[in-house]
Write an enzyme that holds these catalytic residues in place. Structure first.
Site, PDB file in Angstrom:
ATOM      1  N   LYS A 220       0.844  -1.204   0.000  1.00 35.07           N
ATOM      2  CA  LYS A 220       0.000   0.000   0.000  1.00 35.07           C
ATOM      3  C   LYS A 220       0.865   1.234   0.000  1.00 35.07           C
ATOM      4  CE  LYS A 220      -4.176  -1.946   1.668  1.00 35.07           C
ATOM      5  NZ  LYS A 220      -4.982  -2.337   2.777  1.00 35.07           N
ATOM      6  N   ARG A 221       1.895   1.194   0.835  1.00 37.19           N
ATOM      7  CA  ARG A 221       2.831   2.321   0.909  1.00 37.19           C
ATOM      8  C   ARG A 221       4.153   1.839   0.353  1.00 37.19           C
ATOM      9  NH1 ARG A 221       0.282   6.346   0.837  1.00 37.19           N
ATOM     10  NH2 ARG A 221      -1.654   6.208   1.991  1.00 37.19           N
TER      11      ARG A 221
END
Ligand code: GLU
Length: 451
Positions: A220-221
């Site tokens: 996600k990051r």
């Protein structure tokens, strides 16, 4: 037979670009096959899924420009389209598998336990091979000796993905299952389930993974950028550009022409052109693609798109539309994405901008004071500082200082640019001056002269 393809997300959190990539491929194949595209919400993980996540999913699919023929919102004759509402259908399959001996409760196939409080396991073959025929990868063989009997229904009675998704796919008449490569390892379970139930298999298409430039799975990051749909929206990627870019992660258009609109995708998309090798998420390429789409917009349209990005950061000016359109015309060539306008247009908003070292130097050179005081004097006569007027003043200064002092154009223009933008590079000076207007230009020169 009409092709039927489904996108079957589990709404457990924010929407990741990898999910949307799968949806885009499902959509494209369904359209190319002139078939149906169906959305099914797989909400059986009751602890993790939320109504908010479902809303975000539909927002993301709509934003990127997909349309669907059946789904929880539009209905259809194969409903319900929410997995948790299909429990009676799952139950029928559970009972049939157990009754016919394809599955057993408990841990020991020789001594099946009672259904109450025990998980249901699917009996896997002990010998031979299970073969997955994947439309883009060919045959993938699994040695049956290595396969454990998997749980397909929890001891709580809750069916797992294997059972629920396969049952739904069959009952909904799904002809092509498009899903991520991570499902290959459990495909033997799915194949075995189809066999046990005597169902006809769909065409299997396992899309390759998308990796970052370090060759890792997208999280996600990521240091390279956020991979949530909200990150792409916040950065100002255009939906049509992201749609187009995602398609290139695993598909190659016929003539190598990479910028393709939705209509061309419908015409050209073919299973045979899909690749099984992982693709790399390349931000530079995405930026390039986004520029192609940004460039298609008129200044007026682009100004409209930029407005919220600028208004969020610079609220001190009333952004009159005509002014914003002119500003857009000046900064547009330097933009990869809408958010870049915040930095590119800083000079137009902030009067107390930082002064770069190069600009400092220009403001302390011998030409700075004479040039700036002359410019103040010239501007004093001007009523409306438009671009042509600014241009003729600048030319006048340049010629005059060349003649009297022998100065080069940079000796004249650098101090001016430094005074009104704090930089030594940027859009044409006359355009900058016209956008700032007479009063703000004069104010900035006065500030610089006081330095
Ligand atoms: N609900 C599964 C997921 O979101 C769907 C996989 C599939 O398409 O079968 O990963």
């Amino acid at each position: 037979m009409v092709a039927r393809l489904r996108f079957a997300p589990s709404p457990t959190g924010p929407v990741h670009v990898g999910n949307v990539h799968t949806a885009v491929f499902c959509w494209a194949l369904s359209r190319a096959l002139k078939g149906d595209f169906i959305i099914r919400i797989e909400d059986t993980d009751t602890e993790r899924n939320t109504a908010e996540a479902t809303r975000l999913l539909f927002d993301a699919l709509t934003w990127i420009g997909l349309d669907w023929d059946e789904g929880p919102d539009v209905g259809g004759e194969f409903g319900p389209y929410v997995q948790s509402q299909r429990r009676p259908l799952h139950q029928r399959v559970i009972e049939q598998l157990a009754d016919e001996g394809h599955a057993y409760y408990g841990d020991d196939p020789a001594h099946p336990a009672s259904p109450a409080g025990n998980p249901l396991r699917l009996k896997m073959p002990q010998t031979g091979e299970t073969i997955l025929h994947d439309a883009i990868r060919g045959e993938i063989r699994f040695d049956n000796g290595r396969l454990q009997d998997p749980v397909i229904v929890r001891s709580s009675g809750e069916p797992l993905y294997h059972l629920a998704a396969m049952t739904d796919d069959h009952d909904m008449g799904i002809t092509h299952v498009v899903r991520g490569e991570d499902f290959i390892s459990t495909a033997p379970i799915h194949l075995q389930l189809y066999r046990a139930m005597g169902w006809a298999e769909p065409v299997w298409i396992h899309l390759p993974l998308i990796l970052n430039r370090q060759g890792q799975k997208l999280k996600k990051r990521d240091p390279e950028g956020g991979y949530l749909m909200s990150d792409f929206q916040a950065a100002g990627y255009l939906p049509a550009a992201l749609f187009n870019y995602l398609l290139l992660l695993g598909w190659m258009p016929d003539n190598g022409q990479e910028v393709v609109d939705k209509w061309e995708v419908r015409q050209q998309f073919r299973l045979e052109r899909l690749s099984a090798s992982p693709s790399t998420f390349d931000w530079d390429k995405l930026n390039w693609m986004n520029r192609q789409y940004l460039q298609r917009h008129s200044n007026e349209k682009l100004a409209e798109l930029l407005r919220p990005f600028l208004e969020e950061v610079y609220d001190e000016l009333p952004m009159q539309n005509e002014w914003l359109v002119r500003l857009t015309a000046v900064i547009r060539d330097g933009l990869n994405k809408l958010e870049d306008a915040v930095a590119a247009a800083e000079w137009a908003f902030a009067d107390n901008f930082a002064i770069s070292p190069g600009a400092q130097e220009a403001l302390h050179g011998e030409s700075a004071h004479p040039v700036l005081t002359r410019l103040v004097a010239e501007l004093a006569h001007v009523v409306l500082l438009d671009e042509a007027t600014a241009q003729s003043i600048l030319q006048g200064l340049r010629n005059s200082f060349k003649e009297s002092e022998g100065w080069k154009p940079t000796a004249v223009f650098h101090p001016i640019r430094a005074a009104i933008t704090g930089q030594t590079g940027g859009p044409p000076l006359a355009e900058i001056m016209a956008i700032l207007g007479k009063n703000r230009t004069l104010q900035r020169i006065a500030n610089a002269l006081r330095l």
